[in-house]
Design a protein around this motif. Structure first.
Motif, PDB file in Angstrom:
ATOM      1  N   ALA A 236      -3.072  -4.504  -3.597  1.00 35.40           N
ATOM      2  CA  ALA A 236      -2.813  -4.087  -5.053  1.00 35.40           C
ATOM      3  C   ALA A 236      -3.181  -2.487  -4.930  1.00 35.40           C
ATOM      4  N   ALA A 237      -4.109  -1.898  -4.322  1.00 33.14           N
ATOM      5  CA  ALA A 237      -4.427  -0.636  -4.601  1.00 33.14           C
ATOM      6  C   ALA A 237      -3.075   0.324  -3.914  1.00 33.14           C
ATOM      7  N   ALA A 238      -2.341  -0.343  -2.806  1.00 27.10           N
ATOM      8  CA  ALA A 238      -1.371   0.610  -2.262  1.00 27.10           C
ATOM      9  C   ALA A 238       0.045   0.506  -3.191  1.00 27.10           C
ATOM     10  N   HIS A 239      -0.025  -0.292  -4.274  1.00 27.55           N
ATOM     11  CA  HIS A 239       0.853  -0.785  -5.104  1.00 27.55           C
ATOM     12  C   HIS A 239       0.641  -0.391  -6.765  1.00 27.55           C
ATOM     13  N   ASP A 240      -0.352   0.508  -6.664  1.00 26.63           N
ATOM     14  CA  ASP A 240      -0.750   0.781  -7.940  1.00 26.63           C
ATOM     15  C   ASP A 240       0.241   1.728  -8.547  1.00 26.63           C
ATOM     16  N   VAL A 241       0.478   1.596  -9.901  1.00 23.18           N
ATOM     17  CA  VAL A 241       1.303   2.344 -10.645  1.00 23.18           C
ATOM     18  C   VAL A 241       1.292   3.923 -10.686  1.00 23.18           C
TER      19      VAL A 241
ATOM     20  N   GLY B 253      12.333   2.347  -0.710  1.00 18.97           N
ATOM     21  CA  GLY B 253      11.964   1.594  -2.084  1.00 18.97           C
ATOM     22  C   GLY B 253      10.310   1.620  -2.076  1.00 18.97           C
ATOM     23  N   HIS B 254       9.910   1.794  -3.172  1.00 19.34           N
ATOM     24  CA  HIS B 254       8.349   1.859  -3.539  1.00 19.34           C
ATOM     25  C   HIS B 254       8.122   0.736  -4.438  1.00 19.34           C
ATOM     26  N   LEU B 255       7.099   0.003  -4.235  1.00 19.94           N
ATOM     27  CA  LEU B 255       6.806  -1.196  -5.062  1.00 19.94           C
ATOM     28  C   LEU B 255       5.442  -0.931  -5.731  1.00 19.94           C
ATOM     29  N   THR B 256       5.558  -1.272  -7.092  1.00 19.19           N
ATOM     30  CA  THR B 256       4.319  -1.044  -7.766  1.00 19.19           C
ATOM     31  C   THR B 256       4.126  -2.506  -8.633  1.00 19.19           C
ATOM     32  N   TYR B 257       2.760  -2.728  -9.027  1.00 20.52           N
ATOM     33  CA  TYR B 257       2.679  -4.106  -9.815  1.00 20.52           C
ATOM     34  C   TYR B 257       1.171  -4.078  -9.950  1.00 20.52           C
ATOM     35  N   ASP B 258       0.825  -4.918 -11.106  1.00 24.86           N
ATOM     36  CA  ASP B 258      -0.533  -5.148 -11.434  1.00 24.86           C
ATOM     37  C   ASP B 258      -0.794  -6.508 -12.045  1.00 24.86           C
ATOM     38  N   LEU B 259      -1.087  -7.474 -10.944  1.00 27.30           N
ATOM     39  CA  LEU B 259      -0.904  -8.783 -11.061  1.00 27.30           C
ATOM     40  C   LEU B 259      -2.282  -9.203 -11.846  1.00 27.30           C
ATOM     41  N   ALA B 260      -3.101  -8.558 -12.069  1.00 25.49           N
ATOM     42  CA  ALA B 260      -4.200  -8.969 -12.680  1.00 25.49           C
ATOM     43  C   ALA B 260      -4.073  -8.571 -14.403  1.00 25.49           C
ATOM     44  N   ALA B 261      -3.003  -7.782 -14.568  1.00 29.17           N
ATOM     45  CA  ALA B 261      -2.498  -7.687 -15.859  1.00 29.17           C
ATOM     46  C   ALA B 261      -1.456  -8.359 -16.553  1.00 29.17           C
ATOM     47  N   ARG B 262      -0.256  -8.449 -15.518  1.00 29.58           N
ATOM     48  CA  ARG B 262       0.717  -9.263 -15.702  1.00 29.58           C
ATOM     49  C   ARG B 262       1.667  -9.631 -14.583  1.00 29.58           C
ATOM     50  N   PRO B 263       2.750 -10.212 -14.669  1.00 32.43           N
ATOM     51  CA  PRO B 263       3.305 -10.596 -13.306  1.00 32.43           C
ATOM     52  C   PRO B 263       4.766  -9.885 -13.061  1.00 32.43           C
ATOM     53  N   PHE B 264       4.845  -8.534 -13.664  1.00 33.90           N
ATOM     54  CA  PHE B 264       5.742  -7.915 -13.451  1.00 33.90           C
ATOM     55  C   PHE B 264       5.513  -7.062 -12.291  1.00 33.90           C
ATOM     56  N   PHE B 265       6.705  -6.278 -11.531  1.00 31.93           N
ATOM     57  CA  PHE B 265       6.969  -5.391 -10.554  1.00 31.93           C
ATOM     58  C   PHE B 265       7.951  -4.607 -10.925  1.00 31.93           C
ATOM     59  N   THR B 266       7.897  -3.442 -10.074  1.00 31.49           N
ATOM     60  CA  THR B 266       8.835  -2.344 -10.217  1.00 31.49           C
ATOM     61  C   THR B 266       9.160  -1.700  -9.079  1.00 31.49           C
ATOM     62  N   PHE B 267      10.436  -1.637  -8.497  1.00 30.66           N
ATOM     63  CA  PHE B 267      10.709  -1.013  -7.043  1.00 30.66           C
ATOM     64  C   PHE B 267      11.334   0.438  -7.431  1.00 30.66           C
TER      65      PHE B 267
ATOM     66  N   ALA C  83      -3.240 -13.964  -3.819  1.00 32.30           N
ATOM     67  CA  ALA C  83      -4.249 -13.403  -3.238  1.00 32.30           C
ATOM     68  C   ALA C  83      -3.934 -12.312  -2.297  1.00 32.30           C
ATOM     69  N   GLY C  84      -2.836 -12.545  -1.416  1.00 31.49           N
ATOM     70  CA  GLY C  84      -2.396 -11.469  -0.536  1.00 31.49           C
ATOM     71  C   GLY C  84      -1.727 -10.214  -1.422  1.00 31.49           C
ATOM     72  N   LEU C  85      -1.104 -10.536  -2.210  1.00 35.80           N
ATOM     73  CA  LEU C  85      -0.860  -9.472  -3.248  1.00 35.80           C
ATOM     74  C   LEU C  85      -1.911  -8.548  -3.919  1.00 35.80           C
ATOM     75  N   GLN C  86      -2.939  -9.651  -4.371  1.00 35.16           N
ATOM     76  CA  GLN C  86      -4.016  -8.736  -4.854  1.00 35.16           C
ATOM     77  C   GLN C  86      -4.794  -7.761  -4.025  1.00 35.16           C
TER      78      GLN C  86
END
Length: 118
Positions: free
Chosen positions: A29-34, A43-57, A23-26
């Motif tokens: 999420a807007a600040a970490h949008d791809v 380092g800049h983190l991106t993820y989309d937990l609604a779609a998949r559990p992967f992340f990229t720094f 919930a915290g990551l969600q």
């Protein structure tokens, strides 16, 4: 010696997140949008937990020799691990990929500018 710039991408997946962590990551999420992805020193983190559990720094690292890219990759992976661990996020399959910008092929804009000069 000239300073070389390395772009380091560290990828992985979140593992065993609690409902509260998810919930915290969600919520952030807007600040970490791809679509906002960028390479930064911290380092800049991106993820989309609604779609998949992967992340990229995405990290910018620096060195003087092409061989410095290996140490830069280790620093980037360590920084990603530290960020995740400090927040209590489980993760797995952490892998990094590095690009030495001095060896990168010129982009379309660079080619166009070179033609104008030549």
């Amino acid at each position: 010696m000239t300073k070389r710039t390395f772009r380091i991408t560290v990828r992985g997946s979140f593992d065993a997140l609690t409902d509260e962590q998810r919930a915290g990551l969600q919520a952030e999420a807007a600040a970490h949008d791809v679509l906002r992805a960028e390479f930064t020193d911290e380092g800049h983190l991106t993820y989309d937990l609604a779609a998949r559990p992967f992340f990229t720094f995405r990290f910018l690292e620096y060195g003087e020799e092409a061989e410095d890219v290996a140490a830069a990759s280790v620093r980037a992976e360590t920084a990603a691990e530290l960020w995740l661990t400090e927040r209590g996020y489980g993760y797995k399959n952490l892998k990094s990929q590095a690009q030495d910008m001095a060896a990168a092929a010129p982009g379309a804009r660079q080619k166009q500018e070179a033609r104008k000069k030549g």
